[in-house]
Design a protein around this motif. Sequence first.
Motif, PDB file in Angstrom:
ATOM      1  N   GLN A  94      -1.930 100.456 -25.411  1.00  0.00           N
ATOM      2  CA  GLN A  94      -3.144 100.842 -24.775  1.00  0.00           C
ATOM      3  C   GLN A  94      -2.805 100.822 -23.446  1.00  0.00           C
ATOM      4  O   GLN A  94      -3.041 101.831 -22.658  1.00  0.00           O
ATOM      5  CB  GLN A  94      -4.490 100.215 -25.360  1.00  0.00           C
ATOM      6  CG  GLN A  94      -4.751 100.280 -26.631  1.00  0.00           C
ATOM      7  CD  GLN A  94      -5.780  99.532 -27.178  1.00  0.00           C
ATOM      8  OE1 GLN A  94      -6.237  98.530 -26.345  1.00  0.00           O
ATOM      9  NE2 GLN A  94      -6.259  99.955 -28.218  1.00  0.00           N
ATOM     10  N   ALA A  95      -2.311  99.893 -22.953  1.00  0.00           N
ATOM     11  CA  ALA A  95      -2.042  99.870 -21.330  1.00  0.00           C
ATOM     12  C   ALA A  95      -0.858 100.618 -20.920  1.00  0.00           C
ATOM     13  O   ALA A  95      -0.800 101.378 -19.721  1.00  0.00           O
ATOM     14  CB  ALA A  95      -1.380  98.151 -20.913  1.00  0.00           C
ATOM     15  N   GLU A  97      -0.447 103.522 -22.341  1.00  0.00           N
ATOM     16  CA  GLU A  97      -0.786 104.890 -22.510  1.00  0.00           C
ATOM     17  C   GLU A  97      -1.913 105.444 -21.331  1.00  0.00           C
ATOM     18  O   GLU A  97      -2.093 106.278 -20.840  1.00  0.00           O
ATOM     19  CB  GLU A  97      -1.829 104.998 -23.774  1.00  0.00           C
ATOM     20  CG  GLU A  97      -0.789 105.229 -25.042  1.00  0.00           C
ATOM     21  CD  GLU A  97      -1.438 105.243 -26.416  1.00  0.00           C
ATOM     22  OE1 GLU A  97      -2.618 104.831 -26.295  1.00  0.00           O
ATOM     23  OE2 GLU A  97      -0.838 105.415 -27.415  1.00  0.00           O
ATOM     24  N   ARG A  98      -2.462 104.243 -20.750  1.00  0.00           N
ATOM     25  CA  ARG A  98      -3.453 104.400 -19.769  1.00  0.00           C
ATOM     26  C   ARG A  98      -2.415 104.716 -18.529  1.00  0.00           C
ATOM     27  O   ARG A  98      -2.908 105.546 -17.678  1.00  0.00           O
ATOM     28  CB  ARG A  98      -4.059 103.290 -19.305  1.00  0.00           C
ATOM     29  CG  ARG A  98      -5.524 102.999 -20.210  1.00  0.00           C
ATOM     30  CD  ARG A  98      -6.299 101.744 -19.569  1.00  0.00           C
ATOM     31  NE  ARG A  98      -5.574 100.419 -19.547  1.00  0.00           N
ATOM     32  CZ  ARG A  98      -5.584  99.675 -20.576  1.00  0.00           C
ATOM     33  NH1 ARG A  98      -5.899 100.081 -21.640  1.00  0.00           N
ATOM     34  NH2 ARG A  98      -4.943  98.235 -20.260  1.00  0.00           N
ATOM     35  N   GLY A  99      -1.185 103.954 -18.391  1.00  0.00           N
ATOM     36  CA  GLY A  99      -0.468 104.500 -17.078  1.00  0.00           C
ATOM     37  C   GLY A  99      -0.999 103.824 -15.926  1.00  0.00           C
ATOM     38  O   GLY A  99      -1.814 103.137 -15.971  1.00  0.00           O
ATOM     39  N   GLY A 100      -0.423 104.299 -14.639  1.00  0.00           N
ATOM     40  CA  GLY A 100      -1.057 104.302 -13.515  1.00  0.00           C
ATOM     41  C   GLY A 100      -0.518 102.696 -12.828  1.00  0.00           C
ATOM     42  O   GLY A 100      -1.427 102.225 -12.239  1.00  0.00           O
ATOM     43  N   HIS A 105       5.626  96.918 -18.557  1.00  0.00           N
ATOM     44  CA  HIS A 105       4.675  96.264 -19.503  1.00  0.00           C
ATOM     45  C   HIS A 105       5.934  95.649 -20.511  1.00  0.00           C
ATOM     46  O   HIS A 105       6.794  96.187 -20.829  1.00  0.00           O
ATOM     47  CB  HIS A 105       3.940  97.047 -20.487  1.00  0.00           C
ATOM     48  CG  HIS A 105       2.615  97.749 -19.515  1.00  0.00           C
ATOM     49  ND1 HIS A 105       1.915  97.028 -18.981  1.00  0.00           N
ATOM     50  CD2 HIS A 105       2.690  99.124 -19.354  1.00  0.00           C
ATOM     51  CE1 HIS A 105       0.985  97.911 -18.369  1.00  0.00           C
ATOM     52  NE2 HIS A 105       1.321  99.168 -18.767  1.00  0.00           N
TER      53      HIS A 105
END
Length: 111
Positions: A94-95, A97-100, A105
Amino acid sequence: MGPFDVIVDTVGTELNCYRSRLAKGGRMVTVGLSAPALAAIAASSVYGARRIRTFSANPDATVLRALADHVTSGALRPMVNSVYPLADIAAAHQAFERGGVVGKHVVAVSE
């Protein structure tokens, strides 16, 4: 963050963005070769001091040992954004996919 002397990219989708974070004379290597990545590499070989180069996806053991030695000595410092235990792999995805984020990771796998 930055500027950086070296950036290692394993995806190859935002090379121009990363290239702007290089220090003057900095180098970037990528193992992810998409059509846009190839165009960015071609352009970087003509324009400016911030060059992008490809990197063998099959380095031999000597190269990997040398790379590990640079990390161990502190000459090469990986940028880590977050570390997830394997049990939290869904949160890691999930992290991602959020990117930015700046840095990687990491999923810690223990025995």
